[in-house]
Design a protein around this motif. Structure first.
Motif, short mmCIF file in Angstrom:
data_model
loop_
_atom_site.label_atom_id
_atom_site.label_comp_id
_atom_site.label_asym_id
_atom_site.label_seq_id
_atom_site.Cartn_x
_atom_site.Cartn_y
_atom_site.Cartn_z
N LEU A 75 -5.17 -2.03 -10.14
CA LEU A 75 -4.02 -1.62 -10.94
C LEU A 75 -3.61 -0.19 -10.59
O LEU A 75 -4.40 0.75 -10.74
N VAL A 76 -2.38 -0.04 -10.09
CA VAL A 76 -1.83 1.28 -9.78
C VAL A 76 -1.39 1.95 -11.08
O VAL A 76 -1.63 3.13 -11.31
N GLY A 77 -0.74 1.17 -11.93
CA GLY A 77 -0.25 1.68 -13.21
C GLY A 77 0.80 0.75 -13.78
O GLY A 77 0.92 -0.41 -13.37
N VAL A 78 1.56 1.26 -14.71
CA VAL A 78 2.63 0.50 -15.34
C VAL A 78 3.95 1.12 -14.91
O VAL A 78 4.13 2.35 -14.98
N ALA B 32 2.98 -4.49 -14.62
CA ALA B 32 1.75 -3.94 -14.08
C ALA B 32 1.84 -3.94 -12.56
O ALA B 32 1.92 -5.00 -11.94
N ALA B 33 1.84 -2.76 -11.96
CA ALA B 33 1.89 -2.65 -10.50
C ALA B 33 0.48 -2.78 -9.93
O ALA B 33 -0.41 -1.98 -10.26
N ILE B 34 0.26 -3.79 -9.10
CA ILE B 34 -1.05 -4.06 -8.55
C ILE B 34 -0.97 -4.00 -7.03
O ILE B 34 -0.09 -4.61 -6.41
N ALA C 54 0.83 -1.20 0.00
CA ALA C 54 0.00 0.00 0.00
C ALA C 54 0.87 1.25 0.00
O ALA C 54 0.54 2.26 -0.65
N GLU C 55 1.99 1.20 0.73
CA GLU C 55 2.89 2.35 0.78
C GLU C 55 3.53 2.60 -0.59
O GLU C 55 3.61 3.75 -1.04
#
Length: 297
Positions: A275-278, A267-269, A242-243
């Motif tokens: 999905l946070v983003g790439v 892919a940052a999950i 989460a951080e």
């Protein structure tokens, strides 16, 4: 508000890809809709549609490999290299004398692997800011530059002979940017009888399959794939805390974490499966190349 996601649509013949996007906008009540990879009006099959914030993923989807099922007609050349054009040349009886099954296999083999391909002049490629097909329709003679593409599979499923033509039902696995019309044209040219495409259906885009696609009449009720699910089908997944997710969303780098991904992007999950983003490597660090809006949660 419409949730962001990826929608798989089975495009019917006679509609443009833009037509499908317009239908999706009306059905979903949003203007923020795009697609990954154009299909000609004649073609049917899988169109990958991005909705709301998931349109940002289309950049990463458009470059993946494709699978097509097609019918190549040998014996006739057309102005568009497909059945929408006018027949400009038909093979003579003498031209067919050397067209054996073995020569057809050799011709297909020569068009398999890493090849140099000249796109059809009626493609959507832009030439000095205008689509090639627009220039052709306005009377210009357009010859596009060759490009390197990869055809990893070019198999004949069925063969039919009729008066003066041979129809080949084929399946093709290829890299993004490959023109199946050009394969038909070039196979016919190699055999000396001409060739064009009479049917084309896209069945896969990367790991997305037309078997999971909705029809254009089902757009309002069709299930959308989450951005996280879609991204995980086209690139490696990086599970972040989460951080870390918060830092990425605020434009901060993940210091010293570049070794966590093997390729160029992932892919940052976050722990909630969102999905946070790439992220991409920047020296020893990871940095966001694309962030999803937080309201995607």
């Amino acid at each position: 508000m419409v949730a962001p996601g990826i929608l798989l649509v089975d495009k019917p013949a006679g509609m443009t890809s833009h037509d499908v996007v317009a239908r999706a906008r009306r059905a979903l009540g949003t203007r923020k809709v795009g697609h990954a990879g154009t299909l000609d009006p004649m073609a049917t099959g899988l169109l990958v549609i991005g909705v709301e914030g998931a349109t940002r993923l289309l950049t990463y989807i458009v470059g993946v490999g494709k699978t097509y099922e097609a019918t190549i007609r040998l014996g006739q050349s057309t102005t568009t290299d497909d059945a929408d054009g006018e027949i400009v040349q038909a093979a003579t009886a003498s031209a067919w004398e050397t067209v054996t099954p073995e020569r057809i296999r050799e011709g297909i083999s020569a068009l398999t692997g890493r090849i140099s391909q000249v796109p059809s002049s009626v493609s959507a490629i832009k030439v000095d800011g205008r689509r090639a097909y627009d220039r052709v329709r306005s009377g210009e003679d357009v010859v596009l530059a060759p490009r390197e593409v990869t055809v990893s599979r070019f198999d004949v499923r069925a063969r039919r002979e009729a008066d003066g033509v041979i129809d080949l039902d084929v399946v093709v696995d290829c890299s993004s940017g490959t023109y199946i019309r050009s394969l038909a044209r070039d196979l016919g040219a190699r055999l000396g009888v001409g060739g064009h495409l009479t049917a084309l259906r896209r069945t896969k885009v990367g790991e997305f399959s037309v078997q999971d696609a909705a029809s254009v009449d089902e757009l309002r009720s069709a299930a959308m794939m989450s951005p996280a699910d879609a991204a995980s089908r086209v690139m490696p997944v990086l599970h972040v805390t989460a951080e870390d997710a918060r830092d990425l969303r605020h434009g901060k780098r993940l210091a010293g974490q570049a070794s966590r991904i093997a390729g160029g992007a992932a892919a940052a999950i976050d722990p909630d499966g969102v999905l946070v983003g790439v992220v991409e490597k920047r020296g020893p660090d990871l940095k966001s190349a694309m962030n999803m809006a937080e309201e995607a949660r």
